[in-house]
Design a protein around this motif. Structure first.
Motif, PDB file in Angstrom:
ATOM      1  N   GLU A   1     -23.848  41.574  -0.575  1.00 12.85           N
ATOM      2  CA  GLU A   1     -25.129  41.825  -0.757  1.00 12.85           C
ATOM      3  C   GLU A   1     -24.793  40.175  -2.109  1.00 12.85           C
ATOM      4  OE1 GLU A   1     -24.424  45.699  -2.736  1.00 12.85           O
ATOM      5  OE2 GLU A   1     -26.738  45.152  -3.724  1.00 12.85           O
ATOM      6  N   PHE A   2     -24.136  39.285  -2.619  1.00 20.56           N
ATOM      7  CA  PHE A   2     -23.902  38.792  -3.396  1.00 20.56           C
ATOM      8  C   PHE A   2     -24.631  37.476  -2.599  1.00 20.56           C
ATOM      9  CE2 PHE A   2     -21.291  35.295  -6.696  1.00 20.56           C
ATOM     10  CZ  PHE A   2     -22.087  36.452  -7.739  1.00 20.56           C
ATOM     11  N   LYS A   3     -24.956  37.187  -1.568  1.00 23.52           N
ATOM     12  CA  LYS A   3     -25.036  36.320  -0.716  1.00 23.52           C
ATOM     13  C   LYS A   3     -26.848  36.419  -1.298  1.00 23.52           C
ATOM     14  CE  LYS A   3     -21.851  35.098   2.002  1.00 23.52           C
ATOM     15  NZ  LYS A   3     -21.156  34.843   3.354  1.00 23.52           N
TER      16      LYS A   3
ATOM     17  N   THR B   1     -10.071  42.985  -4.102  1.00 28.46           N
ATOM     18  CA  THR B   1     -11.084  41.696  -3.758  1.00 28.46           C
ATOM     19  C   THR B   1     -11.686  42.634  -2.873  1.00 28.46           C
ATOM     20  OG1 THR B   1     -10.975  39.837  -3.251  1.00 28.46           O
ATOM     21  CG2 THR B   1      -8.890  40.458  -2.559  1.00 28.46           C
ATOM     22  N   ALA B   2     -12.480  42.118  -2.764  1.00 29.04           N
ATOM     23  CA  ALA B   2     -13.270  42.522  -1.018  1.00 29.04           C
ATOM     24  C   ALA B   2     -14.795  41.367  -1.243  1.00 29.04           C
ATOM     25  CB  ALA B   2     -14.886  43.076  -2.007  1.00 29.04           C
ATOM     26  N   ARG B   3     -15.073  41.147  -0.129  1.00 22.25           N
ATOM     27  CA  ARG B   3     -15.559  40.408   1.074  1.00 22.25           C
ATOM     28  C   ARG B   3     -17.489  41.131   0.178  1.00 22.25           C
ATOM     29  NH1 ARG B   3     -11.852  38.162   4.041  1.00 22.25           N
ATOM     30  NH2 ARG B   3     -11.162  35.832   3.629  1.00 22.25           N
TER      31      ARG B   3
ATOM     32  N   GLY C   1     -10.121  32.966  -6.219  1.00 21.93           N
ATOM     33  CA  GLY C   1     -10.342  33.211  -5.030  1.00 21.93           C
ATOM     34  C   GLY C   1     -10.859  31.404  -4.736  1.00 21.93           C
ATOM     35  N   GLY C   2     -11.136  31.645  -2.987  1.00 26.81           N
ATOM     36  CA  GLY C   2     -11.272  30.589  -2.191  1.00 26.81           C
ATOM     37  C   GLY C   2     -12.399  30.135  -2.094  1.00 26.81           C
ATOM     38  N   ASP C   3     -12.802  29.243  -1.122  1.00 27.47           N
ATOM     39  CA  ASP C   3     -14.064  28.255  -0.247  1.00 27.47           C
ATOM     40  C   ASP C   3     -15.600  29.186  -1.006  1.00 27.47           C
ATOM     41  OD1 ASP C   3     -15.032  25.550   0.306  1.00 27.47           O
ATOM     42  OD2 ASP C   3     -15.527  26.955   2.004  1.00 27.47           O
ATOM     43  N   GLY C   4     -14.747  29.956  -0.264  1.00 23.58           N
ATOM     44  CA  GLY C   4     -16.427  30.531  -0.384  1.00 23.58           C
ATOM     45  C   GLY C   4     -16.735  31.754  -2.326  1.00 23.58           C
ATOM     46  N   THR C   5     -15.341  31.716  -2.758  1.00 25.46           N
ATOM     47  CA  THR C   5     -15.347  32.860  -4.056  1.00 25.46           C
ATOM     48  C   THR C   5     -15.974  31.485  -4.607  1.00 25.46           C
ATOM     49  OG1 THR C   5     -13.544  33.928  -3.672  1.00 25.46           O
ATOM     50  CG2 THR C   5     -14.297  33.566  -6.001  1.00 25.46           C
ATOM     51  N   LEU C   6     -15.744  29.924  -4.442  1.00 17.48           N
ATOM     52  CA  LEU C   6     -16.513  29.303  -5.445  1.00 17.48           C
ATOM     53  C   LEU C   6     -17.736  28.699  -5.701  1.00 17.48           C
ATOM     54  CD1 LEU C   6     -13.314  26.429  -6.326  1.00 17.48           C
ATOM     55  CD2 LEU C   6     -14.128  28.547  -7.775  1.00 17.48           C
TER      56      LEU C   6
HETATM   57  P1  ADP Z   1     -12.360  33.030   0.046  1.00 17.44           P
HETATM   58  O1  ADP Z   1     -13.140  32.812  -1.567  1.00 17.44           O
HETATM   59  O2  ADP Z   1     -11.402  33.757  -0.084  1.00 17.44           O
HETATM   60  O3  ADP Z   1     -13.141  31.703   0.719  1.00 17.44           O
HETATM   61  P2  ADP Z   1     -14.678  34.341   1.259  1.00 17.44           P
HETATM   62  O4  ADP Z   1     -15.255  33.213   1.932  1.00 17.44           O
HETATM   63  O5  ADP Z   1     -14.973  36.062   1.887  1.00 17.44           O
HETATM   64  O6  ADP Z   1     -13.370  34.080   0.989  1.00 17.44           O
HETATM   65  O7  ADP Z   1     -16.057  34.093  -0.072  1.00 17.44           O
HETATM   66  C1  ADP Z   1     -15.886  35.570  -0.829  1.00 17.44           C
HETATM   67  C2  ADP Z   1     -16.949  35.999  -1.526  1.00 17.44           C
HETATM   68  O8  ADP Z   1     -17.376  34.990  -1.997  1.00 17.44           O
HETATM   69  C3  ADP Z   1     -18.032  36.151  -0.365  1.00 17.44           C
HETATM   70  O9  ADP Z   1     -17.237  38.095  -0.111  1.00 17.44           O
HETATM   71  C4  ADP Z   1     -19.119  36.557  -0.904  1.00 17.44           C
HETATM   72  O10 ADP Z   1     -19.575  37.428  -2.015  1.00 17.44           O
HETATM   73  C5  ADP Z   1     -19.145  35.012  -1.773  1.00 17.44           C
HETATM   74  N1  ADP Z   1     -19.676  33.842  -1.154  1.00 17.44           N
HETATM   75  C6  ADP Z   1     -19.158  33.068  -0.317  1.00 17.44           C
HETATM   76  N2  ADP Z   1     -20.383  32.109  -0.263  1.00 17.44           N
HETATM   77  C7  ADP Z   1     -21.528  32.640  -0.484  1.00 17.44           C
HETATM   78  C8  ADP Z   1     -22.465  31.709  -0.920  1.00 17.44           C
HETATM   79  N3  ADP Z   1     -23.289  30.685  -0.672  1.00 17.44           N
HETATM   80  N4  ADP Z   1     -23.615  32.574  -2.163  1.00 17.44           N
HETATM   81  C9  ADP Z   1     -23.167  33.548  -2.379  1.00 17.44           C
HETATM   82  N5  ADP Z   1     -22.154  34.122  -2.443  1.00 17.44           N
HETATM   83  C10 ADP Z   1     -21.237  33.806  -1.645  1.00 17.44           C
END
Ligand code: ADP
Length: 326
Positions: free
Chosen positions: A78-80, A73-75, A104-109
């Motif tokens: 760039e995907f943002k 897994t990674a953060r 994944g979690g909140d960010g992944t969704l």
């Molecule tokens: P988690 O999924 O555990 O909450 P993160 O918050 O780090 O972990 O989110 C994981 C990855 O999801 C981020 O590193 C990024 O690549 C992607 N991500 C999170 N938020 C956004 C967003 N608003 N737009 C696009 N990609 C996002």
């Protein structure tokens, strides 16, 4: 018949025990239903860099019992960006992937939701986080295992705490959510929990000391959710040293050991059910939904709801904890 011929699967954000069980179930359920499966390594990063490998049933053999995630897994910052996501989409086209399952979690969704909207790709999410902080599902993958780990650690700390008659603050994960702290406290017989959900309303520390900590008790253990709002275990202990100097205070931060270990039976079963349900959802032409479990039933929760809504803590449990720790 669904038009989906090939799915891609990835794990992203913080890892959680049970992710491998989910990867296994998604892969096998897709293959069972005649689809091809591609494993995408390192979350959205691997989607952008093209770290994508075809998965057969044997790629997911012997992983159900393993913690972490075989897909890594990674953060990925760039995907943002729109450019990063366009590159990810180009790779999907190149690999002929018709739909995605993201764990994944909140960010992944949140990332999944934006990507699905921008490129009209069917995406189904699975809630994978030890924090249990996703709305729309009673529990998330990894939460039960982490809770059991916390319970075992607190049991051990209790032995030394009671020998020395000390007040221990044990910090557990859950940046914005007190599920691990509150239920960890209930499971281990801790005296109290300090959680972010209540921090804004009242001073949990002074209330606890005034009401709860009897001198006749051998030791006291308080679980503190790591959070700016609670101040974490160190912040709380500093306050005690200043305001209640007669206590012999110690701090333990459980940290990353809460993420590791072989998943519990509950996490394995739940991840397996959710993984199979992700493929059912795609075959039913569902998109932009997270798979949840509510009252033992599989539910589809729109990403918008899962991300935006706060999952409430069961406040009755706070009272149960207070009553049972006298
Ligand atoms: P988690 O999924 O555990 O909450 P993160 O918050 O780090 O972990 O989110 C994981 C990855 O999801 C981020 O590193 C990024 O690549 C992607 N991500 C999170 N938020 C956004 C967003 N608003 N737009 C696009 N990609 C996002």
């Amino acid at each position: 018949m669904s038009s989906i011929k090939c799915i891609g699967i990835l794990t992203s954000g913080g890892d959680a025990p049970g992710m491998n069980a989910a990867i296994r179930a998604v892969t096998r359920s897709a293959i069972y239903n005649g689809m091809e499966v591609k494993g995408i390594y390192r979350g959205y990063k691997g989607l952008i860099t093209g770290e994508i490998v075809e998965f057969k049933t044997q790629n997911v053999s012997n992983i159900i019992q393993r913690g972490g995630t075989i897909l890594k897994t990674a953060r990925c910052m760039e995907f943002k960006t729109p450019e990063g996501r366009k590159q990810a989409y180009d790779n999907l086209l190149k690999e002929k992937i018709d739909a995605l399952v993201t764990i994944g979690g909140d960010g992944t969704l949140s990332g999944a939701r934006i990507f699905a909207q921008e490129f009209n790709v069917p995406v189904v999410g699975l809630p994978g986080t030890i924090d249990n902080d996703l709305f729309g599902t009673d529990v998330t993958i990894g939460y039960d295992t982490a809770l059991n780990t916390i319970m075992e650690c607190v049991d051990k700390i209790r032995d030394t705490a009671s020998s020395h008659e000390r007040l221990f603050f044990i910090e557990v994960m859950g940046r914005d959510a007190g599920f691990l702290a509150l239920n960890g406290a209930l499971a281990s017989g801790a005296e109290a929990a300090i959680i972010p959900e209540i921090s804004v309303e009242k001073d949990q520390l002074s209330e606890m000391i005034e009401q709860g900590l009897r001198k006749s008790k051998n030791s006291s253990i308080v679980l503190v959710a790591e959070s700016e709002v609670t101040g974490g275990a160190i912040g709380v202990a500093e306050r005690v040293k200043k305001e209640y100097p007669h206590f012999d205070v110690r701090v333990t931060i459980l940290g990353h050991l809460q993420r590791g270990g072989s998943p519990s039976a509950q996490d394995r079963i739940m991840a397996t059910r959710m993984g199979a349900a992700a493929i059912d959802a795609l075959m039913e032409d569902q998109r932009n939904v997270m798979i949840g479990i509510q009252n033992e039933q599989i539910v589809y929760v729109p990403f918008s709801k899962a991300i935006r809504n706060e999952k409430p803590i069961n406040r009755d449990l706070l009272n149960v904890l207070r009553i049972t720790s006298i």
